[in-house]
Design an enzyme around this catalytic site. Structure first.
Site, PDB file in Angstrom:
ATOM      1  N   ASN A  10       0.200   6.519  -3.325  1.00 42.83           N
ATOM      2  CA  ASN A  10      -0.466   5.736  -4.377  1.00 42.83           C
ATOM      3  C   ASN A  10      -1.298   4.675  -3.668  1.00 42.83           C
ATOM      4  O   ASN A  10      -0.757   3.718  -3.132  1.00 42.83           O
ATOM      5  CB  ASN A  10       0.601   5.103  -5.278  1.00 42.83           C
ATOM      6  CG  ASN A  10       0.005   4.110  -6.264  1.00 42.83           C
ATOM      7  OD1 ASN A  10      -1.221   4.036  -6.411  1.00 42.83           O
ATOM      8  ND2 ASN A  10       0.867   3.355  -6.926  1.00 42.83           N
ATOM      9  N   LYS A  12      -3.256   2.548  -4.845  1.00 41.47           N
ATOM     10  CA  LYS A  12      -3.444   1.318  -5.635  1.00 41.47           C
ATOM     11  C   LYS A  12      -4.925   0.909  -5.567  1.00 41.47           C
ATOM     12  O   LYS A  12      -5.786   1.787  -5.602  1.00 41.47           O
ATOM     13  CB  LYS A  12      -2.483   0.233  -5.144  1.00 41.47           C
ATOM     14  CG  LYS A  12      -1.034   0.756  -5.141  1.00 41.47           C
ATOM     15  CD  LYS A  12       0.010  -0.291  -4.919  1.00 41.47           C
ATOM     16  CE  LYS A  12       1.399   0.351  -4.949  1.00 41.47           C
ATOM     17  NZ  LYS A  12       2.488  -0.597  -4.805  1.00 41.47           N
ATOM     18  N   HIS A  95       3.485   2.872 -13.991  1.00 41.54           N
ATOM     19  CA  HIS A  95       3.812   2.251 -12.700  1.00 41.54           C
ATOM     20  C   HIS A  95       4.253   0.807 -12.930  1.00 41.54           C
ATOM     21  O   HIS A  95       3.751   0.131 -13.830  1.00 41.54           O
ATOM     22  CB  HIS A  95       2.595   2.288 -11.775  1.00 41.54           C
ATOM     23  CG  HIS A  95       2.937   1.869 -10.387  1.00 41.54           C
ATOM     24  ND1 HIS A  95       2.989   0.547 -10.013  1.00 41.54           N
ATOM     25  CD2 HIS A  95       3.311   2.587  -9.308  1.00 41.54           C
ATOM     26  CE1 HIS A  95       3.367   0.475  -8.746  1.00 41.54           C
ATOM     27  NE2 HIS A  95       3.558   1.700  -8.282  1.00 41.54           N
ATOM     28  N   GLU A  97       3.616  -1.885 -11.505  1.00 40.96           N
ATOM     29  CA  GLU A  97       2.574  -2.921 -11.491  1.00 40.96           C
ATOM     30  C   GLU A  97       1.836  -2.968 -12.823  1.00 40.96           C
ATOM     31  O   GLU A  97       1.404  -4.030 -13.266  1.00 40.96           O
ATOM     32  CB  GLU A  97       1.614  -2.678 -10.314  1.00 40.96           C
ATOM     33  CG  GLU A  97       2.238  -3.154  -9.017  1.00 40.96           C
ATOM     34  CD  GLU A  97       1.891  -2.333  -7.798  1.00 40.96           C
ATOM     35  OE1 GLU A  97       0.876  -1.620  -7.811  1.00 40.96           O
ATOM     36  OE2 GLU A  97       2.664  -2.407  -6.820  1.00 40.96           O
ATOM     37  N   GLU A 167      11.225   3.640  -8.940  1.00 41.37           N
ATOM     38  CA  GLU A 167      10.681   2.593  -8.082  1.00 41.37           C
ATOM     39  C   GLU A 167      11.267   1.252  -8.513  1.00 41.37           C
ATOM     40  O   GLU A 167      10.753   0.623  -9.444  1.00 41.37           O
ATOM     41  CB  GLU A 167       9.159   2.543  -8.210  1.00 41.37           C
ATOM     42  CG  GLU A 167       8.461   3.817  -7.801  1.00 41.37           C
ATOM     43  CD  GLU A 167       6.998   3.560  -7.444  1.00 41.37           C
ATOM     44  OE1 GLU A 167       6.592   3.981  -6.362  1.00 41.37           O
ATOM     45  OE2 GLU A 167       6.287   2.929  -8.226  1.00 41.37           O
ATOM     46  N   GLY A 173       6.425  -3.105  -2.189  1.00 35.59           N
ATOM     47  CA  GLY A 173       5.559  -3.986  -1.407  1.00 35.59           C
ATOM     48  C   GLY A 173       6.292  -5.174  -0.804  1.00 35.59           C
ATOM     49  O   GLY A 173       5.669  -6.120  -0.330  1.00 35.59           O
ATOM     50  N   SER A 213       8.652   0.536  -0.544  1.00 34.66           N
ATOM     51  CA  SER A 213       8.711   0.260   0.899  1.00 34.66           C
ATOM     52  C   SER A 213       9.187   1.460   1.720  1.00 34.66           C
ATOM     53  O   SER A 213       9.887   1.291   2.720  1.00 34.66           O
ATOM     54  CB  SER A 213       9.586  -0.972   1.177  1.00 34.66           C
ATOM     55  OG  SER A 213       9.031  -2.118   0.540  1.00 34.66           O
TER      56      SER A 213
HETATM   57  P1  13P Z   1       5.099   0.257  -1.428  1.00 33.76           P
HETATM   58  O1  13P Z   1       5.362   1.551  -0.709  1.00 33.76           O
HETATM   59  O2  13P Z   1       3.927  -0.497  -0.893  1.00 33.76           O
HETATM   60  O3  13P Z   1       6.338  -0.557  -1.549  1.00 33.76           O
HETATM   61  O4  13P Z   1       4.677   0.641  -2.925  1.00 33.76           O
HETATM   62  C1  13P Z   1       5.461   1.534  -3.633  1.00 33.76           C
HETATM   63  C2  13P Z   1       4.731   1.921  -4.860  1.00 33.76           C
HETATM   64  O5  13P Z   1       4.529   1.108  -5.744  1.00 33.76           O
HETATM   65  C3  13P Z   1       4.226   3.298  -4.955  1.00 33.76           C
HETATM   66  O6  13P Z   1       3.796   3.587  -6.234  1.00 33.76           O
END
Ligand code: 13P
Length: 254
Positions: A10, A12, A95, A97, A167, A173, A213
């Site tokens: 992803n 982002k 997601h 976020e 997640e 992150g 992560s």
């Molecule tokens: P990270 O791998 O940066 O923690 O992000 C995970 C994520 O949100 C994948 O959709």
């Protein structure tokens, strides 16, 4: 039932079109070295370019979001049909976020999921608890509510076409990963939920990815767990070598 490991990136809000194309070219030339499946979720603008570069490679290219209506006066939004038209075959739904930074509710997530299914896209439904809920011992009830709301009214046939991603919000992150045991426990919980609603066959075949992560150093332990069928990777998916390193680690049971 064997579930092929899926390594999904992803991106982002990262990468220009040219950067996405270059990543896609590199990924395409490395596919033969791996047994797992790959997917990438670039920003909307890059979807047609990345999917064109990956044509014939067997890599899924998808979008990170959609709007549930097919067309109309919805300034700034992108429909499932537009994603398909641009060469995308999958889409992330709900997601964390989007849920927590943008304020998407379970109701919004459910509408988006149905729109993706109606348009023939493969939805990757994301669920995951907050740190507060985990620390209060409420992680499973939190995720159950997200799942219940998302799949309400769906048929076995529809859910068969979905991929799930767990997640935990606090692991995204942050460099802080769920322990392989905790992640696997939640994955088993999610699979049991699917079994209770849609039967054992579907529960045994649906893929549940872990996200939060993931990196080459922790991928072997996470992906070695029975109910973890792949990874949804943010930061570590942006660099091709690191992304492929996660695939290699996932394929290495040692
Ligand atoms: P990270 O791998 O940066 O923690 O992000 C995970 C994520 O949100 C994948 O959709």
């Amino acid at each position: 039932m064997a579930r092929t490991v899926l390594i999904a990136g992803n991106w982002k809000m990262n990468k220009t079109i040219a950067e996405g194309e270059s990543f896609a070219d590199g990924l395409k030339s490395s596919i033969g070295d791996h047994d797992c499946e790959f997917a990438v979720f670039p920003p909307f603008f890059s979807v047609p370019f990345v999917s064109a570069r990956l044509e014939g490679a067997g890599v899924t290219v998808g979008a990170q979001d959609l709007f549930w209506e097919k067309s109309g006066a919805f300034t700034g939004e992108i429909s499932a049909e537009m994603i398909a038209d641009a060469g995308g075959t999958a889409v992330l739904i709900g997601h964390s976020e989007r849920r927590h930074e943008i304020g998407e509710t379970n109701d919004v997530v459910s509408r988006k999921l149905k729109a993706a299914l109606d348009a023939g896209l493969v939805p990757v439904l994301c669920v995951g608890e907050t740190l507060e809920d985990r620390e209060a011992g409420d992680a499973e009830p939190y995720v159950r509510i997200q799942l219940e709301s998302a799949v309400a009214g769906l048929t076995v046939h529809q859910v068969q076409r979905m991929i799930l991603a767990y997640e935990p919000l606090w692991a995204i992150g942050t460099g802080r990963t769920a322990s392989p045991e905790d992640a696997d426990t939640m994955h088993r919980f999610v699979r049991k939920f699917i079994e209770s609603r849609f039967g054992a066959d579907l529960a045994a075949s649906i893929r549940i990815l872990y996200g939060g992560s993931v990196k080459p150093e922790n991928a072997t332990a996470l992906l070695g767990k029975e109910d973890i069928d792949g990874a949804l990777i943010g930061g570590a998916s942006l660099d091709l070598d690191t992304f492929l390193g996660i695939a290699a680690a996932a394929e290495d049971p040692s």
